[in-house]
Structure formats: C-alpha cells, structure tokens
Scaffold this motif. Structure first.
Motif, short mmCIF file in Angstrom:
data_model
loop_
_atom_site.label_atom_id
_atom_site.label_comp_id
_atom_site.label_asym_id
_atom_site.label_seq_id
_atom_site.Cartn_x
_atom_site.Cartn_y
_atom_site.Cartn_z
N LEU A 157 0.83 -1.21 0.00
CA LEU A 157 0.00 0.00 0.00
C LEU A 157 0.86 1.25 0.00
O LEU A 157 0.55 2.24 -0.69
N GLY A 158 1.93 1.23 0.78
CA GLY A 158 2.83 2.39 0.81
C GLY A 158 3.45 2.65 -0.55
O GLY A 158 3.50 3.80 -1.00
N ARG A 159 3.92 1.60 -1.23
CA ARG A 159 4.53 1.78 -2.55
C ARG A 159 3.50 2.26 -3.57
O ARG A 159 3.81 3.09 -4.43
N GLN A 160 2.28 1.74 -3.44
CA GLN A 160 1.23 2.16 -4.37
C GLN A 160 0.89 3.63 -4.17
O GLN A 160 0.63 4.36 -5.14
N GLY A 161 0.87 4.07 -2.92
CA GLY A 161 0.62 5.48 -2.65
C GLY A 161 1.70 6.37 -3.24
O GLY A 161 1.40 7.45 -3.78
N LEU A 162 2.95 5.94 -3.16
CA LEU A 162 4.05 6.71 -3.74
C LEU A 162 3.91 6.80 -5.26
O LEU A 162 4.19 7.84 -5.87
N THR A 163 3.47 5.71 -5.87
CA THR A 163 3.27 5.71 -7.33
C THR A 163 2.20 6.71 -7.73
O THR A 163 2.37 7.48 -8.69
N ILE A 164 1.10 6.73 -7.01
CA ILE A 164 0.01 7.66 -7.33
C ILE A 164 0.45 9.10 -7.12
O ILE A 164 0.15 9.99 -7.93
#
Length: 282
Positions: free
Chosen positions: A212-219
């Motif tokens: 979830l943290g990595r996905q948030g950074l991507t967005i």
C-alpha cells in the motif's frame, strides 16, 4: 524629350509595392488576429511554433499515459487495501485460534472463515483491470512513459502481491501456501504450530502495508508529473500566443505609420514623374 520616369530605376515603384504589400499583411493580421500565415513571413517564430507543437503533442501522449496509469494504480491500491483489511481480520482469527480453551467446533468456524479469505485473495490476485487486462500481471510489469526517459509501473506484478511474502530469515512463501498452513494448523495443529502461523499472519499484514505504501508513492508521483505537464502546457500556450497572435494596438500603429510612408513615397514619385529631364538638370 523623354521623361525621366521612362529611364529612372524601378526601385521607387518597388518600394511602393513593398509598402502596399506590408500594409495589406498588417491589415490582415489585425482582421484575423494572427501575425503571419507563411513561414517566410517570420521564419524564427515559425520554427519555434513548430517546436512547441511537437513538444505539445509529445506531452499530450504523456498526459494520456498518466491518466491511464492513475486509473490502474488506484484500482490496484483499492484491491490491495481490501486484501490488507483481510489480513487484519486473519491476524485476529489466528490470535483467537491460539486460545487453548476453544472447542473443536469453534476452531472449525475459524478455519472456514480463513478458507473464505483464501478464496477471496485468489480471486483478487486475478482480477481484471478497467481495460480488460490483468490488474496484476504475471511476468514483467507494464511500464508507461510519462516523461523523457521516465517510465512508471502503475501496478505490482501478481508475484509481488501474492507470490513473495517475507516470512523472516530471508525466506518467502506465497499467499495461498501461508493460508493453507494456517487452516491446517487451526483444524489439527499443535499450539506451537498455531503460534508459528500467528507469525505468518503478521508477515502478511506487513507485506500488504508495504504494498500500500509503494502504491501510494506511485500515485503521488503520477499526480506530481501531471501537475508539471499542466504547468508546462500553460507556459507553452502562452509562448505560442505571444509568437502567433497579433498585438492589435501595435499592429494598428504600424499600419498607420506604413500608410504615412506610402503616401509620402507616392507624393515624391508623382512630383518626380512630372519633371522633365531638362527641369531636373537645368
């Protein structure tokens, strides 16, 4: 005797023609709001506008990629969040299962709920994206260009999501194997085995939190790049307008000045044309 008008150079006539043509172009630019219609009228401006147009086309394609990538990234984030919430409940179930006072029927209810999560996770890891493809791809991830030499991966691979859960000591297990171990431990395992599975539950929770943290950074990265492209588009549009659009007040002033020059040239030419050669040299 011949008039000097028959033998004098044609530069005066050409000058009037040039002035007339320039006046016509200026008047046309006032009427249309466009400074020029042909590259030869403003070569440097035309070249810069062509360069701006090419860059705008490229940035439009990047913006399109950002829009598509954001949709995929947000769908992946939502799916991972659902799985993350599931692991929180799984951890609660494993804590409950480690109560040695539970009756066999109570453990069976826990095992059935774990099986439900196992089925749900298998379905979620194979879910389709909004464009009909796999949201979590097997093999190499999809990459999208969002700037010069900049590629973004909007979603993790299926292996990232469910195939490589860190269980400590440098070892990994896939999600399905972990859940199968939990179900077996709840139904027929020893207290020690159930305790080990409680550690697996924590590993799953940590795994999805990290995803979830990595996905948030991507967005966030996509949002920042989209903002940068919007600002670039505003700047290039303003520059193009400055190069291409007519400054009406300046153009009117220029047209008036050209008309005065043309009238003066016509008067001089008309006076010259009425003089004979003898009058000029006499």
């Amino acid at each position: 005797m011949e008039s000097i008008n028959r033998t004098r150079p044609a530069d005066a006539i050409q000058k009037q023609a040039d002035l007339s043509e320039l006046i016509a172009r200026t008047q046309d630019s006032i009427a249309t709001g466009i400074k020029f219609n042909r590259p030869s009228e403003a070569p440097s401006s035309w070249l810069e506008i062509s360069s701006i147009s090419r860059q705008s086309t490229i940035e439009d394609s990047w913006s399109s990629n950002i829009g598509r990538a954001r949709i995929l990234a947000q769908q992946a984030e939502s799916t991972i969040d659902t799985m993350s919430n599931g692991t929180t409940r799984i951890r609660e179930l494993m804590v409950l299962a480690n109560n040695d006072t539970l009756a066999p029927q109570d453990r069976e209810i826990i095992a059935l709920e774990l099986e439900s999560f196992q089925e749900q996770f298998n379905q979620l890891t194979q879910v389709k994206d909004n464009y009909g493809g796999d949201l979590f791809y097997s093999g190499s991830p999809i990459q999208m260009r969002i700037d010069t030499n900049v590629l973004v991966t909007p979603t993790p691979t299926r292996d990232d999501v469910s195939g490589s859960v860190d269980i400590g000591g440098g070892a990994t297990e896939n999600l399905d194997t972990i859940l199968t171990g939990m179900i077996d431990a709840v139904r027929s395992g020893t207290p020690t085995e159930r305790g080990e599975q409680l550690d697996r539950a924590k590993s799953m929770t940590d795994h999805f939190s990290a995803l979830l943290g990595r996905q948030g950074l991507t967005i966030n990265r996509l949002d920042e790049q989209d903002l940068r492209l919007q600002e670039s588009g505003v700047n290039t549009s303003e520059r193009r307008r400055a190069l291409e659009n007519t400054d009406i007040a300046e153009a009117i002033s220029q047209a008036q000045s050209l008309l005065i020059n043309l009238e003066a040239a016509q008067r001089v030419y008309a006076q010259t044309a009425t003089n004979s050669l003898i009058q000029l040299i006499g």
